[in-house]
Design an enzyme around this catalytic site. Structure first.
Site, PDB file in Angstrom:
ATOM      1  N   ASP A   1     -18.325  -3.891 -31.096  1.00 56.81           N
ATOM      2  CA  ASP A   1     -19.031  -3.134 -30.067  1.00 56.81           C
ATOM      3  C   ASP A   1     -18.693  -3.583 -28.652  1.00 56.81           C
ATOM      4  OD1 ASP A   1     -20.787  -1.190 -31.399  1.00 56.81           O
ATOM      5  OD2 ASP A   1     -21.532  -2.974 -32.419  1.00 56.81           O
TER       6      ASP A   1
ATOM      7  N   TYR B   1     -15.573   8.497 -41.195  1.00 60.67           N
ATOM      8  CA  TYR B   1     -15.734   8.246 -39.771  1.00 60.67           C
ATOM      9  C   TYR B   1     -14.378   7.842 -39.202  1.00 60.67           C
ATOM     10  CZ  TYR B   1     -18.116   6.337 -35.579  1.00 60.67           C
ATOM     11  OH  TYR B   1     -18.536   6.077 -34.308  1.00 60.67           O
TER      12      TYR B   1
ATOM     13  N   GLU C   1     -27.408   8.056 -36.770  1.00 60.10           N
ATOM     14  CA  GLU C   1     -26.981   6.725 -37.220  1.00 60.10           C
ATOM     15  C   GLU C   1     -27.977   5.720 -36.683  1.00 60.10           C
ATOM     16  OE1 GLU C   1     -22.120   7.278 -37.511  1.00 60.10           O
ATOM     17  OE2 GLU C   1     -22.983   5.992 -35.967  1.00 60.10           O
TER      18      GLU C   1
END
Lengths: 258, 414
Positions: free
Chosen positions: A52, A167, A41
């Site tokens: 994040d 995912y 990725e």
């Protein structure tokens, strides 16, 4: 078909491109592939990475300080593709850099670079109509996140819109290494299985070989991100070696290729 | 325009409208708005939307909100005729909508009370919020004390420095104030951190967003909670002057006070709607927060709107003397109002705002918040050019007590 996984669990390695610089990112990625990563990725740094945790936030800041752009990440993808024909390459980005470049143009350039799939962190399925059309036209796999909080009705839409793999986010929260795997990870994967034949990758918080092995019992692939980025941060000037060593550790717990 | 290609409103399956015009999608204002968040938050946004729609149809909810606004917040707020300022400027009659008189000192309490009632309906006990100037943080801390919720407020450390009085107020009210040290350490970074908290604790926590920003339903819901400003102002104007104002002027950070006062006048085509952005210290990117003067469409923190950004789509830093306007994006409904030409957006510099603060203080005995002073600065430019028979309504969205430190640093008083 570089997004076909031959080992279980397949190992997907995330890096923030441009951290510490693009030349080093290239070395790191090639070393990770050499050490056993099945897919990469390529993280596009963004000024406001709301999904994040601190590790990738810091990496993004360093990458942006170097002026890293989405266009440069796509060039990097093309270079990596020349050296690694059978490795899956996924662009992992927030939406705005893509919107700024233009979705059509982004998809065309990504395809030309040899990218296989794209995951846009802050683009849920219901906002992705035109994006999906552009992706399809360019033979790129749209990869969506599925979360433990997603009800079955949403998982169904996610499964329908996704290609390549899905995912599964292992827990509610931001990216970053955790000691323990969340209990509801397996439940989410089981719920997804009922809706799709696509491979399911699990990510967010996976940091060591034991966790990878555990996830491998019920998922098709594991994504390791922050733990790799942390090694890059801590091993100035020998980042590629350190990442390769870590990827080999993660790889060792897996069976032979099938 | 290539940049809008992922964001165009589209016709939803099953809807028929002749195949030409796109259907009006909830959460869309023209092409702007939408819901751009990580999947983990989607279920919570859907729940909030459902709960808000239910509450909207629930008379009891509306009654409770009205009662709280009246008996706790201090509504209706007056419309004050600014006689001396009008005389000095020598043009249009100037009326001040006095949101500064509300409990906690700004319009923010309108939205906080509304969302607190929703939190109660959803059965959540923990509330998080971001704050820039601290006004929304104080209003959030206040309603959390009132309802007995746990409260965490994220605030950029730069903003904590320049609004330290509000930091203390929040703590006094029982809220935990968490400093945010990333980026420019202002409002945008506080929102990032609040979103990270929310994505982690989404099952138990409500994010009490303080402006008409973020993912759907926030821009619509927060607007609706502030519509009372315009409803009152319009009725008060009709009573005071027997006619509508020629112009309604408000400052625009995220744009909640502006949309609140504009909304009721949108249908009155002869009423000019003027939003005032922060012009900061110069026109250079990074020196201001005027999204319509240097920004371009993009996605930030859940919504598609005008954004100050660089050529590669990275969000620019901003500057304004007023922390509440110091933000690189703007509410999506303002973007649509701007594109359609229904509202006009101008900017006022730091210096203009500081001068306007002193001017209003000395002519009317009212110290406006530095945010609101941007709107007053525009009034000072515009009123002298207008007819004496015209009227202007300007939203004094907050009071200036919180800014005394900054004012003391910047205003040289003899």
């Amino acid at each position: 078909m570089p997004l076909t996984f031959y080992r279980k669990p397949a190992l997907i390695a995330y890096v923030t491109c441009g951290d510490p610089d693009l030349v080093t990112t290239r070395e790191i990625v090639l070393a990770a592939i050499e050490a056993g990563a099945d897919a990469i990725e390529l993280g596009v740094p963004f000024s406001d990475p709301v999904a994040d945790g601190p590790v990738i936030q810091r990496a993004s800041e360093r990458a942006l300080k170097n002026g890293t752009t989405l266009a440069q990440v796509l060039t990097l993808a093309a270079e990596i593709r020349q050296h690694a024909q059978s490795t899956g390459l996924v662009i992992f980005s927030y939406l705005n850099p893509i919107v700024r470049m233009g979705t059509e143009k982004f998809c065309a350039v990504a395809r030309h670079a040899g990218v296989d799939g794209v995951l846009v962190t802050d683009l849920p399925v219901e906002e992705s109509h035109d994006y999906l059309r552009a992706m399809r036209r360019n033979d790129l796999a749209p990869i969506f996140l599925a979360a433990p909080t997603s009800p079955d009705s949403r998982l169904k839409r996610i499964a329908e819109a996704s290609q390549g793999f899905i995912y599964a986010v292992s827990r509610t929260g931001v990216t970053g290494a955790r000691q323990q795997l969340a209990a509801d990870t397996e439940k989410l994967v089981r719920r997804l299985r009922r809706m799709t034949k696509l491979p399911i990758a699990v990510g967010f918080g996976l940091s060591n070989a034991e966790q990878a092995a555990e996830v491998g019992k019920f998922a098709d692939a594991v994504v390791v991100g922050s733990a790799i980025v942390e090694r890059i941060e801590q091993n100035c000037a020998h980042e590629a070696t350190a990442v390769a060593e870590f990827v080999r550790e993660l790889s060792a717990v897996r069976g032979e290729s099938i | 325009m290539a940049t809008a290609s992922v964001n165009k409103p589209r016709i939803r399956a099953g809807e028929r409208n002749g195949g030409s015009l796109p259907a009006r999608q909830p959460g869309r204002f023209g092409p702007y708005g939408g819901r751009y968040v990580p999947e983990t938050l989607m279920a919570a946004l859907e729940e909030l939307e459902r709960e808000y729609e239910k509450a909207n149809r629930d008379k009891k909810f509306q009654q409770r909100l009205d009662e709280l606004l009246r008996t706790y917040a201090g509504r209706p707020t007056p419309l004050t005729f600014a006689r001396r300022l009008t005389e000095k400027l020598g043009g249009a009659k100037i009326y001040l909508k006095r949101e500064d008189l509300l409990h906690t000192g700004a319009h923010k309490i309108n939205n906080c009370l509304g969302q607190a009632l929703l939190v109660e309906r959803m059965g959540k006990r923990r509330v998080i919020a971001e704050t820039g100037a601290g006004q929304h943080g104080v209003a959030t801390a206040t309603v959390c004390a009132l309802f007995g919720f746990d409260c965490v407020v994220y605030m950029g450390s730069e903003d904590m420095r320049r609004q330290e009085l509000n930091v203390f107020r929040m703590r006094l009210l029982g809220a935990e104030v968490r400093a945010v040290d990333s980026g420019s350490r202002t409002l945008k970074d506080a929102i990032n951190e609040a979103m990270r908290d929310w994505v982690t604790h989404v099952r138990t926590t409500h994010y009490l967003l303080g402006s008409v920003l973020g993912a759907h339903p926030y821009p619509t819901m927060v607007r609706d909670f502030h519509r009372v400003i315009g409803r009152e102002a319009r009725a008060q104007m009709m009573k005071a002057a027997k006619k509508l104002p020629a112009a309604v002027i408000a400052c625009v950070g995220g744009g909640s006070n502006a949309i609140g006062i504009f909304y009721e006048f949108i249908k009155d085509k002869n009423v000019q709607l003027i939003g005032v952005e922060a012009g900061g210290r110069s026109d250079a990117l990074g020196d201001h927060a005027a999204r319509f003067h240097g920004g371009s469409p993009g996605v930030l923190q859940g919504t598609y709107s005008y954004v100050l950004q660089d050529a590669a789509g990275q969000i620019a830093n901003t500057h304004s003397v007023s922390a509440g306007l110091d933000y690189p994006s703007i509410g999506p409904e303002h973007a649509a109002l701007r594109d359609s030409g229904r509202a006009e957006y101008v900017s006022a510099s730091d210096a203009d705002a500081l001068a306007a603060t002193a001017r209003l203080a000395r002519t009317e005995g009212i110290i406006p918040a530095l945010e609101s002073a941007h709107a007053v600065a525009e009034v000072m430019k515009r009123a002298p050019k207008m007819k004496k028979s015209d009227a202007i309504v300007v939203n004094i969205s907050g009071r200036g007590d919180k800014d005394i430190g900054i004012l003391r640093e910047n205003l040289k008083l003899e």
